[in-house]
Design a protein around this motif. Sequence first.
Motif, PDB file in Angstrom:
ATOM      1  N   GLY A  62      70.556  23.719 -99.116  1.00 20.28           N
ATOM      2  CA  GLY A  62      69.236  23.272 -98.693  1.00 20.28           C
ATOM      3  C   GLY A  62      69.251  22.587 -97.331  1.00 20.28           C
ATOM      4  N   LEU A  63      68.365  21.646 -97.147  1.00 17.28           N
ATOM      5  CA  LEU A  63      68.147  21.022 -95.835  1.00 17.28           C
ATOM      6  C   LEU A  63      69.388  20.455 -95.160  1.00 17.28           C
ATOM      7  N   PRO A  64      70.335  19.854 -95.886  1.00 13.47           N
ATOM      8  CA  PRO A  64      71.537  19.377 -95.187  1.00 13.47           C
ATOM      9  C   PRO A  64      72.222  20.478 -94.378  1.00 13.47           C
ATOM     10  N   GLY A  65      72.197  21.696 -94.902  1.00 13.44           N
ATOM     11  CA  GLY A  65      72.815  22.805 -94.191  1.00 13.44           C
ATOM     12  C   GLY A  65      72.143  23.078 -92.858  1.00 13.44           C
ATOM     13  N   LEU A  66      70.841  22.846 -92.793  1.00 10.69           N
ATOM     14  CA  LEU A  66      70.128  23.050 -91.531  1.00 10.69           C
ATOM     15  C   LEU A  66      70.578  22.044 -90.481  1.00 10.69           C
ATOM     16  N   SER A  67      70.863  20.826 -90.914  1.00 14.86           N
ATOM     17  CA  SER A  67      71.342  19.818 -89.951  1.00 14.86           C
ATOM     18  C   SER A  67      72.716  20.210 -89.417  1.00 14.86           C
ATOM     19  N   TRP A  68      73.563  20.829 -90.269  1.00 20.13           N
ATOM     20  CA  TRP A  68      74.873  21.290 -89.810  1.00 20.13           C
ATOM     21  C   TRP A  68      74.716  22.420 -88.791  1.00 20.13           C
ATOM     22  N   MET A  69      73.785  23.327 -89.067  1.00 16.51           N
ATOM     23  CA  MET A  69      73.554  24.426 -88.135  1.00 16.51           C
ATOM     24  C   MET A  69      72.983  23.918 -86.819  1.00 16.51           C
ATOM     25  N   ALA A  70      72.116  22.910 -86.890  1.00 20.43           N
ATOM     26  CA  ALA A  70      71.568  22.321 -85.666  1.00 20.43           C
ATOM     27  C   ALA A  70      72.682  21.702 -84.828  1.00 20.43           C
ATOM     28  N   GLU A  71      73.669  21.105 -85.495  1.00 18.61           N
ATOM     29  CA  GLU A  71      74.806  20.522 -84.785  1.00 18.61           C
ATOM     30  C   GLU A  71      75.667  21.630 -84.166  1.00 18.61           C
ATOM     31  N   ALA A  72      75.828  22.731 -84.902  1.00 19.73           N
ATOM     32  CA  ALA A  72      76.585  23.865 -84.363  1.00 19.73           C
ATOM     33  C   ALA A  72      75.915  24.418 -83.110  1.00 19.73           C
ATOM     34  N   LYS A  73      74.607  24.483 -83.139  1.00 21.83           N
ATOM     35  CA  LYS A  73      73.837  24.939 -81.980  1.00 21.83           C
ATOM     36  C   LYS A  73      74.046  23.995 -80.798  1.00 21.83           C
ATOM     37  N   LYS A  74      74.045  22.701 -81.072  1.00 22.54           N
ATOM     38  CA  LYS A  74      74.223  21.698 -80.015  1.00 22.54           C
ATOM     39  C   LYS A  74      75.606  21.803 -79.395  1.00 22.54           C
ATOM     40  N   GLU A  75      76.629  22.015 -80.247  1.00 17.79           N
ATOM     41  CA  GLU A  75      78.004  22.065 -79.751  1.00 17.79           C
ATOM     42  C   GLU A  75      78.330  23.354 -79.006  1.00 17.79           C
ATOM     43  N   THR A  76      77.843  24.471 -79.509  1.00 19.87           N
ATOM     44  CA  THR A  76      78.243  25.775 -78.961  1.00 19.87           C
ATOM     45  C   THR A  76      77.281  26.356 -77.942  1.00 19.87           C
ATOM     46  N   GLY A  77      76.018  25.921 -78.008  1.00 22.25           N
ATOM     47  CA  GLY A  77      75.009  26.504 -77.124  1.00 22.25           C
ATOM     48  C   GLY A  77      74.468  27.827 -77.618  1.00 22.25           C
ATOM     49  N   LEU A  78      74.909  28.268 -78.806  1.00 19.64           N
ATOM     50  CA  LEU A  78      74.435  29.535 -79.360  1.00 19.64           C
ATOM     51  C   LEU A  78      73.188  29.314 -80.221  1.00 19.64           C
ATOM     52  N   PRO A  79      72.250  30.255 -80.209  1.00 19.21           N
ATOM     53  CA  PRO A  79      71.089  30.176 -81.091  1.00 19.21           C
ATOM     54  C   PRO A  79      71.545  30.248 -82.547  1.00 19.21           C
ATOM     55  N   ILE A  80      70.712  29.769 -83.461  1.00 20.76           N
ATOM     56  CA  ILE A  80      71.056  29.784 -84.884  1.00 20.76           C
ATOM     57  C   ILE A  80      69.983  30.527 -85.681  1.00 20.76           C
ATOM     58  N   ALA A  81      70.412  31.086 -86.813  1.00 17.39           N
ATOM     59  CA  ALA A  81      69.516  31.901 -87.637  1.00 17.39           C
ATOM     60  C   ALA A  81      69.751  31.617 -89.115  1.00 17.39           C
ATOM     61  N   THR A  82      68.710  31.798 -89.907  1.00 18.79           N
ATOM     62  CA  THR A  82      68.848  31.670 -91.351  1.00 18.79           C
ATOM     63  C   THR A  82      67.762  32.467 -92.050  1.00 18.79           C
ATOM     64  N   GLU A  83      67.962  32.658 -93.359  1.00 20.57           N
ATOM     65  CA  GLU A  83      67.003  33.397 -94.188  1.00 20.57           C
ATOM     66  C   GLU A  83      65.962  32.451 -94.760  1.00 20.57           C
ATOM     67  N   VAL A  84      64.719  32.920 -94.813  1.00 18.62           N
ATOM     68  CA  VAL A  84      63.630  32.144 -95.425  1.00 18.62           C
ATOM     69  C   VAL A  84      62.950  33.005 -96.485  1.00 18.62           C
ATOM     70  N   ALA A  85      62.539  32.352 -97.564  1.00 18.93           N
ATOM     71  CA  ALA A  85      61.910  33.091 -98.658  1.00 18.93           C
ATOM     72  C   ALA A  85      60.525  32.575 -99.008  1.00 18.93           C
ATOM     73  N   ASN A  86      60.097  31.486 -98.378  1.00 18.14           N
ATOM     74  CA  ASN A  86      58.756  30.954 -98.635  1.00 18.14           C
ATOM     75  C   ASN A  86      58.334  30.048 -97.478  1.00 18.14           C
ATOM     76  N   ALA A  87      57.122  29.559 -97.543  1.00 18.19           N
ATOM     77  CA  ALA A  87      56.570  28.740 -96.460  1.00 18.19           C
ATOM     78  C   ALA A  87      57.342  27.436 -96.281  1.00 18.19           C
ATOM     79  N   LYS A  88      57.820  26.864 -97.379  1.00 13.42           N
ATOM     80  CA  LYS A  88      58.577  25.612 -97.294  1.00 13.42           C
ATOM     81  C   LYS A  88      59.874  25.816 -96.525  1.00 13.42           C
ATOM     82  N   HIS A  89      60.519  26.953 -96.753  1.00 12.83           N
ATOM     83  CA  HIS A  89      61.730  27.269 -96.012  1.00 12.83           C
ATOM     84  C   HIS A  89      61.425  27.400 -94.518  1.00 12.83           C
ATOM     85  N   VAL A  90      60.322  28.049 -94.197  1.00 19.22           N
ATOM     86  CA  VAL A  90      59.923  28.221 -92.797  1.00 19.22           C
ATOM     87  C   VAL A  90      59.738  26.865 -92.140  1.00 19.22           C
TER      88      VAL A  90
END
Length: 357
Positions: A62-90
């Motif tokens: 869940g949401l903690p994983g998004l914070s890890w991906m945001a940190e990966a984006k900050k460190e690497t400069g690469l865009p990040i992507a994930t799957e969404v299945a409903n409006a809350k995920h979006v």
Amino acid sequence: METRKFDLKGKRPLIISGPCSAETEEQTLETCRRLAATGAVDVLRAGIWKPRTKPGSFEGVGLPGLSWMAEAKKETGLPIATEVANAKHVEGALEFGVDLLWIGARTTVNPFSVQDIADALRGVDVPVLVKNPMNPDLDLWMGAVQRLQKVGIEKVGLIHRGFSSFGLSKYRNNPMWPLAIEMKMRMPDVPMIGDPSHITGKRELLKEVAQECADLNYDGLIMESHICPDKAWSDAAQQVVPEELAELVRSIVWRKPQVDKPEFQMSLDELRSQIDQYDAELFTLLSKRMDVAEKIGEIKRDNEVMILQSSRWEDVVKRVMANAEDLKLSREFMSILLNSIHMESISRQNKVMNAKK
């Protein structure tokens, strides 16, 4: 580090990779760091919410994983992507600065869920990829794309991840390449990304399927990578370590759609002329075969005999399949072709037997 800009149509091939699931902060960041270090990946991905068949399975952090991906984006400069299945995920993904979203196969199959996501994205400028539905239904796949386009999402792409099928197969999800090709023809302006990980379900087949995607003029690949694949919490068998992923990506040959050489075009035209001739002969023979099928229908009708004769058809299949190797035709192709011929024969006989007098 500033995030690298990307466009679904701006780079070919577009390579998206990362773990099937974000499991821990260390696993997620280390995988992303090592992928970025290879220079072979354009977008980092990770599953945050995992739709599973049975309850009790790992369904994502869940949401903690998004914070890890945001940190990966900050460190690497690469865009990040994930799957969404409903409006809350979006909502959560956008809050953490996810640059690319995709809709999974289990969600594409449900128009209500797709519309829910589309409505949540109304007015948002973010690329969205749509995986094919689990069942082989191109209209359903197209419909999902059109729902996104209708609310103003212009950057839409497709992911071909294969289709669920009954029975044993070398693949986890049957690619059904002709369906993917048909989808590309229906929506030629929409980028198509291949998903060898989910098609194969096993790492030893990844290169074979990735090359097939390249040969069919796909626009990129989305593949799974993990720092310790065998200990992954989901889809362990189809993941590879970042360095192997990079090596695999670099081994794929991305061919040109065309070359400006007169001798090339002359050779191609000559061979295509032969194909046109064989096609004409082939369909003439098929037409004659169907004429015979109709006559069989007349005999069955006059003697009140049912259309389907299972034992006869089993004999036909056995006889034809026995020649598959000598003819240098795959058994899968032969099976599809035979079934199509059989269904057309049944349809012709049905019309004859039930025609109004």
